[in-house]
Design a protein around this motif. Structure first.
Motif, short mmCIF file in Angstrom:
data_model
loop_
_atom_site.label_atom_id
_atom_site.label_comp_id
_atom_site.label_asym_id
_atom_site.label_seq_id
_atom_site.Cartn_x
_atom_site.Cartn_y
_atom_site.Cartn_z
N UNK A 125 0.41 1.33 1.50
CA UNK A 125 0.01 0.13 0.77
C UNK A 125 1.17 -0.29 -0.12
N UNK A 126 1.64 -1.53 0.04
CA UNK A 126 2.75 -2.03 -0.77
C UNK A 126 2.28 -3.15 -1.68
N UNK A 127 2.47 -2.97 -2.97
CA UNK A 127 2.19 -4.05 -3.92
C UNK A 127 3.27 -5.10 -3.75
N UNK A 128 2.90 -6.38 -3.79
CA UNK A 128 3.90 -7.43 -3.55
C UNK A 128 3.97 -8.47 -4.65
N UNK A 129 3.05 -8.42 -5.59
CA UNK A 129 3.06 -9.38 -6.69
C UNK A 129 1.69 -9.51 -7.30
N UNK A 130 1.62 -9.85 -8.59
CA UNK A 130 0.33 -9.88 -9.28
C UNK A 130 -0.63 -10.98 -8.81
N UNK A 131 -0.16 -11.92 -8.03
CA UNK A 131 -1.05 -12.99 -7.55
C UNK A 131 -1.31 -12.88 -6.05
N UNK A 132 -0.88 -11.78 -5.44
CA UNK A 132 -1.05 -11.59 -3.99
C UNK A 132 -1.70 -10.24 -3.72
N UNK A 133 -2.49 -10.20 -2.66
CA UNK A 133 -3.08 -8.92 -2.27
C UNK A 133 -1.99 -8.00 -1.73
N UNK A 134 -2.12 -6.70 -1.98
CA UNK A 134 -1.15 -5.75 -1.41
C UNK A 134 -1.18 -5.81 0.11
N UNK A 135 -0.07 -5.39 0.72
CA UNK A 135 0.07 -5.40 2.19
C UNK A 135 -0.05 -3.99 2.74
N UNK A 136 -0.70 -3.89 3.88
CA UNK A 136 -0.91 -2.61 4.54
C UNK A 136 0.01 -2.50 5.75
N UNK A 137 0.66 -1.34 5.86
CA UNK A 137 1.41 -1.00 7.06
C UNK A 137 0.77 0.24 7.66
N UNK A 138 0.43 0.16 8.94
CA UNK A 138 -0.15 1.31 9.63
C UNK A 138 0.92 2.34 9.88
N UNK A 139 0.59 3.60 9.67
CA UNK A 139 1.49 4.72 9.94
C UNK A 139 0.97 5.52 11.12
N UNK A 140 -0.33 5.50 11.34
CA UNK A 140 -0.99 6.27 12.39
C UNK A 140 -0.68 5.67 13.75
N UNK A 141 0.23 6.29 14.48
CA UNK A 141 0.68 5.74 15.76
C UNK A 141 -0.39 5.83 16.85
N UNK A 142 -1.46 6.60 16.62
CA UNK A 142 -2.53 6.73 17.62
C UNK A 142 -3.52 5.57 17.55
N UNK A 143 -3.49 4.81 16.49
CA UNK A 143 -4.41 3.70 16.31
C UNK A 143 -3.94 2.49 17.11
N UNK A 144 -4.87 1.85 17.84
CA UNK A 144 -4.46 0.68 18.63
C UNK A 144 -3.99 -0.46 17.75
N UNK A 145 -4.50 -0.54 16.54
CA UNK A 145 -4.07 -1.61 15.66
C UNK A 145 -2.62 -1.38 15.18
#
Length: 167
Positions: A125-145
């Motif tokens: 989870x990366x915080x990107x600014x106080x007026x924006x929702x944090x961004x998610x990066x998947x790490x689990x390579x087994x997940x189709x998403x």
């Protein structure tokens, strides 16, 4: 008012270019509770849930690049983080330089429709600014998403996600 249509590169079907994006209103473990149980066990806002002072959830976006469009389709998801991470995120929430904080480890708290079991998939989870929702990066390579986030999705796939909003 008509909506712009674009041709999907995978099936040549014309689909809306600016569909609504799929958003989960609550983390799945909270969504399975009735309203009284949520009131009794949780503290929450539109940005977080804390359940039983033991489970900590943050609302975020999971961006998926849309092939051949130069845009992203963002799923509105919830992630579970540790208490320590939650407290650090809370301390940084209004900080204009929060984007300089390293990413936080956690797990996806929604089973994203149209994917194999994605709940609990390892994320950052990366915080990107106080007026924006944090961004998610998947790490689990087994997940189709994970593959969708790495390789991108078609406009048609984005439309499939958006169709879930209308059902």
């Amino acid at each position: 008012m008509s909506q712009e249509l674009v041709k999907c590169p995978c099936c040549d079907k014309m689909v809306p270019a600016n569909d609504m994006e799929l958003t989960y209103r609550k983390p799945d473990p909270i969504a399975s509770m009735d309203a009284d149980e949520i009131e009794e066990r949780c503290k929450y806002s539109s940005d977080y849930y804390v359940c039983d002072d033991e489970y900590f959830y943050i609302r975020a976006i999971l961006p998926l690049p849309v092939k051949d469009s130069g845009r992203e389709y963002c799923l509105g998801v919830w992630v579970q983080v540790s208490e320590k991470s939650f407290n650090k995120i809370w301390d940084l929430w209004d900080d204009p330089e929060q984007d300089k904080a390293p990413p936080f480890k956690g797990g996806l708290a929604n089973n994203v429709h149209l994917n194999s079991e994605s709940i609990n998939s390892e994320i950052e989870l990366q915080l990107i600014g106080p007026t924006s929702r944090p961004r998610v990066s998947l790490v689990d390579t087994k997940s189709t998403i994970y593959m969708e986030q790495q390789c991108g999705i078609t406009v048609h796939r984005a439309s499939e996600y958006s169709d879930l909003c209308r059902n």
